[in-house]
Scaffold this motif. Structure first.
Motif, PDB file in Angstrom:
ATOM      1  N   VAL A 172      -5.553   1.480   0.742  1.00  0.00           N
ATOM      2  CA  VAL A 172      -5.133   1.561  -0.658  1.00  0.00           C
ATOM      3  C   VAL A 172      -6.213   0.981  -1.572  1.00  0.00           C
ATOM      4  O   VAL A 172      -6.569   1.575  -2.599  1.00  0.00           O
ATOM      5  N   LEU A 173      -6.794  -0.148  -1.197  1.00  0.00           N
ATOM      6  CA  LEU A 173      -7.821  -0.786  -2.025  1.00  0.00           C
ATOM      7  C   LEU A 173      -9.047   0.109  -2.193  1.00  0.00           C
ATOM      8  O   LEU A 173      -9.696   0.100  -3.238  1.00  0.00           O
ATOM      9  N   GLU A 174      -9.366   0.892  -1.171  1.00  0.00           N
ATOM     10  CA  GLU A 174     -10.545   1.754  -1.220  1.00  0.00           C
ATOM     11  C   GLU A 174     -10.420   2.862  -2.258  1.00  0.00           C
ATOM     12  O   GLU A 174     -11.415   3.517  -2.600  1.00  0.00           O
ATOM     13  N   CYS A 175      -9.211   3.086  -2.770  1.00  0.00           N
ATOM     14  CA  CYS A 175      -9.026   4.113  -3.806  1.00  0.00           C
ATOM     15  C   CYS A 175      -9.733   3.731  -5.102  1.00  0.00           C
ATOM     16  O   CYS A 175     -10.127   4.615  -5.867  1.00  0.00           O
ATOM     17  N   ASP A 176      -9.869   2.433  -5.352  1.00  0.00           N
ATOM     18  CA  ASP A 176     -10.572   1.986  -6.548  1.00  0.00           C
ATOM     19  C   ASP A 176     -12.064   1.994  -6.227  1.00  0.00           C
ATOM     20  O   ASP A 176     -12.637   0.986  -5.807  1.00  0.00           O
ATOM     21  N   LEU A 191       2.725  -1.221  -1.838  1.00  0.00           N
ATOM     22  CA  LEU A 191       3.072  -0.919  -0.441  1.00  0.00           C
ATOM     23  C   LEU A 191       4.442  -1.479  -0.074  1.00  0.00           C
ATOM     24  O   LEU A 191       5.242  -0.807   0.589  1.00  0.00           O
ATOM     25  N   ALA A 192       4.724  -2.707  -0.522  1.00  0.00           N
ATOM     26  CA  ALA A 192       6.025  -3.320  -0.215  1.00  0.00           C
ATOM     27  C   ALA A 192       7.151  -2.515  -0.860  1.00  0.00           C
ATOM     28  O   ALA A 192       8.208  -2.290  -0.250  1.00  0.00           O
ATOM     29  N   GLY A 193       6.938  -2.074  -2.090  1.00  0.00           N
ATOM     30  CA  GLY A 193       7.960  -1.282  -2.774  1.00  0.00           C
ATOM     31  C   GLY A 193       8.251   0.016  -2.052  1.00  0.00           C
ATOM     32  O   GLY A 193       9.393   0.505  -2.057  1.00  0.00           O
ATOM     33  N   LEU A 194       7.243   0.595  -1.391  1.00  0.00           N
ATOM     34  CA  LEU A 194       7.413   1.854  -0.667  1.00  0.00           C
ATOM     35  C   LEU A 194       7.819   1.631   0.785  1.00  0.00           C
ATOM     36  O   LEU A 194       7.841   2.584   1.571  1.00  0.00           O
ATOM     37  N   MET A 214       2.318   9.875   4.409  1.00  0.00           N
ATOM     38  CA  MET A 214       2.565  10.453   3.092  1.00  0.00           C
ATOM     39  C   MET A 214       2.915   9.355   2.089  1.00  0.00           C
ATOM     40  O   MET A 214       2.490   9.387   0.932  1.00  0.00           O
ATOM     41  N   ARG A 215       3.672   8.370   2.521  1.00  0.00           N
ATOM     42  CA  ARG A 215       3.969   7.225   1.651  1.00  0.00           C
ATOM     43  C   ARG A 215       2.673   6.494   1.290  1.00  0.00           C
ATOM     44  O   ARG A 215       2.497   6.031   0.162  1.00  0.00           O
ATOM     45  N   LEU A 216       1.792   6.398   2.259  1.00  0.00           N
ATOM     46  CA  LEU A 216       0.507   5.734   2.030  1.00  0.00           C
ATOM     47  C   LEU A 216      -0.318   6.520   1.004  1.00  0.00           C
ATOM     48  O   LEU A 216      -0.993   5.930   0.145  1.00  0.00           O
ATOM     49  N   ALA A 217      -0.264   7.849   1.084  1.00  0.00           N
ATOM     50  CA  ALA A 217      -0.958   8.683   0.099  1.00  0.00           C
ATOM     51  C   ALA A 217      -0.395   8.448  -1.303  1.00  0.00           C
ATOM     52  O   ALA A 217      -1.142   8.386  -2.293  1.00  0.00           O
ATOM     53  N   LEU A 218       0.923   8.287  -1.403  1.00  0.00           N
ATOM     54  CA  LEU A 218       1.556   7.999  -2.690  1.00  0.00           C
ATOM     55  C   LEU A 218       1.125   6.618  -3.192  1.00  0.00           C
ATOM     56  O   LEU A 218       0.818   6.444  -4.385  1.00  0.00           O
ATOM     57  N   ALA A 219       1.080   5.639  -2.293  1.00  0.00           N
ATOM     58  CA  ALA A 219       0.651   4.286  -2.670  1.00  0.00           C
ATOM     59  C   ALA A 219      -0.777   4.300  -3.206  1.00  0.00           C
ATOM     60  O   ALA A 219      -1.089   3.634  -4.207  1.00  0.00           O
ATOM     61  N   ARG A 220      -1.660   5.050  -2.565  1.00  0.00           N
ATOM     62  CA  ARG A 220      -3.053   5.149  -3.015  1.00  0.00           C
ATOM     63  C   ARG A 220      -3.135   5.755  -4.414  1.00  0.00           C
ATOM     64  O   ARG A 220      -3.924   5.309  -5.257  1.00  0.00           O
TER      65      ARG A 220
END
Length: 711
Positions: A256-260, A313-316, A336-342
């Protein structure tokens, strides 16, 4: 109705055996190839005219060919299956050997009597055979290519009228607006037009819900925007949550952090410069650059990024341990949840979401609703969840009749406004029709009256100037019907008694699980992903055996099962009709089409490859397949995924009318309220029945959010 053989015998009584066999062979083996009577005349007409004793002219020969063609059309399916000459009646060889050459090994239909010479012109026969062979070779080549080639699906395309003003602003770099304006554009899928001359305006900071029937092009429109096939200003960043995250060694939190990318780039440069300075390899400018990097990192609040990513991530549904797991350890649903989190962490200028609630449980949906209400940029979301749209959307975009209509407000406001708009449109249309009729009566009455000529001309011009209003184009009502399999059974019907179950002995999914259902049950199972909902359904069906305890099912119980992964169980390379024919052989094509039509898969949809259907249409095919055997108890795992709202309502009505038992897993609040009378919560290795239903369950989740600091 006379057969082709009867027609030939009647019209050409002196036809010799060789020609008769040749012509009937063409008619029976290649009848499906003849698309018109002209092709049939070309194949056999000249030959028949050559051998006709009574001197039939071309017109008479064509009439005979027309009768033959009509005969073939009556039973085309049968003609396609035939690959050899069919005899009209059994023939006893012992009764017809007299008068024939004993040395010949030809079939009786091809024999000539002693001394009889063939009336066929050999060259014309060869010419006719060559034509037929060329036609058959071409057909075989076409079929060979078709069977050997992989399934190639049609592709979506988009076109848009150019705007010189927008082009100039874009090229000059003066366009600083984050509003999205796409005007006068078309979208097609293969030969099918989805949108024609449509306009899409998205104001920055607003949240748009895109709604419409299955198969009209909602998902395709999102893809066209994401791929920039439709012109979007280059300075506007777009993220489309479509594909799951690839599985590798990267921990979920780091993924998730790598998205920034800005933060990651600055941190990487900071690390390299610091290493140079510490090693004494600096050039003297490192200190200045490091100061700039630290200032930029402080400006973008880089130090808060891990905490923000962890909250998302916790919310999802990712607990602390899961956040440190590598992405390859997660299933497709969690990726897919991880993709949404990103996407949520990256905060693009335009976020595109396609059915985001499909991958989430009720708890995660409530969190997402709350999170998106504070979203600062623009959202365009396709969703079938009424409650989600009522909570999140500030505007609704309705896709219908190859155009897009925008309504301010949430989904409930859209429904009221649309209904009122349709009523007004119908009233205006009816009023104009009456006015037109009134004027037309005057014109018809005085058309030939010289004294009224000027008035008639004036009325005619008035009619021409009237805008042409169209009647309300009402969408057809979606119908579903689950055939009853109801008969009184003495209880227990279906139950689990003190059941233990585990995939791994170190981790039990259920301990001492006891539940029961009967033919009047309307039960919904809820709980977080991974709590064991789908596992319990499979134990109830008998697909999984308990480690301890008893599963009891009535001997006459017939269960129909709908899997949340139903698409994986469909052969995507064949049509829906072929799918049912393979699963339930022995019925007519009409019966298969009727079954599919009961679930909205009719016309050309029934014969298209299943792979080319939309997600909702594939679900309808799965429903048609599930109900074909008339079960008396249904177990449904996420049945509303991919269905449009009209189909969900039709599904709810069909289930309410069904006389039999139902257990379903769903996260769609509106659907649960429409269908279910009982609520089972799956958690802590057991199942608990909540007396207060969904309202009580929602209150429990909100209280958990408050304790966890999400609300």
């Amino acid at each position: 109705m006379a057969s082709c053989s009867d027609i030939l015998r009647t019209e050409f009584p002196e036809l010799d055996g060789e020609v008769f066999a040749y012509v009937t062979g063409i008619l029976h083996s290649s009848g499906a190839d003849f698309e018109s009577v002209d092709e049939l005349v070309e194949a056999v007409g000249e030959l028949l005219q050559e051998v006709a004793r009574d001197g039939k002219d071309e017109s008479a020969i064509r009439d005979v060919c027309q009768r033959l063609f009509n005969c073939l059309q009556l039973d085309e399916a049968r003609a396609q299956r035939c690959s050899q000459v069919l005899l009209d009646a059994p023939i006893q060889l012992s009764q017809i050997t007299d008068g024939y050459d004993a040395n010949t090994d030809l079939l009786p239909g091809l024999l000539l009597k002693r001394g009889q010479t063939s009336m066929v012109n050999a060259k014309k026969l060869e010419k006719a055979e060559a034509k037929l062979k060329a036609k058959q070779d071409k057909r075989m080549e076409r079929d060979s290519v078709k069977s050997s080639s992989p399934l190639v699906l049609e592709e979506a395309t988009a076109s848009q009228a150019a705007s010189k003003k927008e082009t100039r602003m874009e090229s000059s770099g003066k366009n600083k607006s984050y509003d999205v304006r796409i005007e006068n554009f078309d979208v097609s899928f293969g030969e099918r037009v989805l949108l024609a001359g449509a306009d899409l305006n998205l104001a920055f900071g607003r949240r748009y819900g895109l709604v419409g029937r299955n198969g009209l092009g909602k998902t395709t429109l999102l893809k066209m925007i994401a791929s920039r096939s439709l012109r979007i200003p280059s300075h506007i960043s777009i993220l489309h949550v479509e594909q799951e995250v690839a599985g590798d060694e990267t921990p979920a939190l780091q993924s998730v952090l790598e998205c920034d990318t800005t933060r990651e780039s600055l941190l990487r440069e900071e690390k390299e410069l610091t290493a140079k300075v510490n090693a004494g390899r600096g050039e003297g400018t490192e200190g200045t650059r490091l100061s700039e990097i630290y200032a930029k990192l402080e400006e973008i609040e880089a130090d808060k990024a891990p905490a923000r990513a962890s909250v998302i991530l916790a919310g999802l549904g990712f607990n602390t341990k899961m956040q440190q797991q590598t992405t390859k350890e997660f299933s497709g649903g969690w990726r897919m949840r991880l993709a949404l989190a990103r996407a949520l962490f990256a905060r693009p200028d335009l976020l595109l979401l396609d059915e985001p609630t499909n991958m989430l449980d009720v708890r995660a949906i409530l969190w997402l609703e709350n999170y998106l209400q504070t979203w600062q940029s623009t959202i365009l979301v396709v969703s079938h969840d009424r409650n989600f749209l009522n909570t999140v959307a500030t505007d609704i975009i309705h896709l219908h009749s190859q155009r897009l209509d925008t309504y301010r407000g949430d989904f409930e406001n859209f429904m009221k406004t649309k209904e009122e708009r349709l009523k007004n449109q119908q009233r205006e249309y009816e009023a104009q029709q009456q006015y037109r009729e009134h004027i037309q009566v005057f014109i018809d009455r005085f058309r030939y009256n010289a004294n009224r000529a000027s008035q008639v001309q004036s009325k005619l011009k008035l009619l021409e100037k009237l805008p042409e209003l169209k009647p309300v184009d009402k969408e057809s009502e979606v119908m579903m019907k689950f055939p009853d399999g109801f008969e009184k059974f003495s209880p227990p019907i279906l139950q689990l008694d003190e059941v233990d179950f585990c995939y791994d002995p170190s981790h039990y999914i259920f301990r001492s699980l006891s539940v029961s259902a009967d033919l009047e049950s309307r039960i919904c199972v809820v709980g977080e992903n991974g709590a064991g909902k789908s596992t319990m359904l499979k134990i109830l069906m008998g697909e999984l055996a308990p480690v301890r305890g008893i599963r009891h099912a009535h001997r006459n119980l017939k269960i129909g099962y709908f899997s949340q992964h139903h698409v994986d169980q469909l052969d995507l390379n064949i049509s829906a009709v072929e799918l049912l024919a393979r699963k339930f052989p022995g019925k007519t094509e009409e019966e298969y089409r009727h079954q599919l039509g009961s679930y909205g898969v009719s016309g050309e949809l029934a014969v298209r490859p299943v792979a080319s259907l939309s997600g909702g249409q594939k679900s309808r095919v799965a429903f048609a397949q599930m109900t074909m055997s008339c079960p008396n108890f249904y177990i449904l795992d996420e049945p509303t995924n991919h269905l449009d709202m009209e189909t969900i309502e039709a599904l709810a009505k069909a289930l309410n009318k069904f006389r039999g038992g139902i257990i379903l897993v769903s996260h769609d609040e509106c659907f649960i309220r429409l269908v279910c009378h009982e609520l089972w919560v799956c958690e802590n290795a057991t199942v608990t029945r909540i007396e207060g239903g969904f309202d009580q369950y929602r209150d429990i989740l909100k209280e958990q959010f408050r304790k966890e600091g999400f609300l």
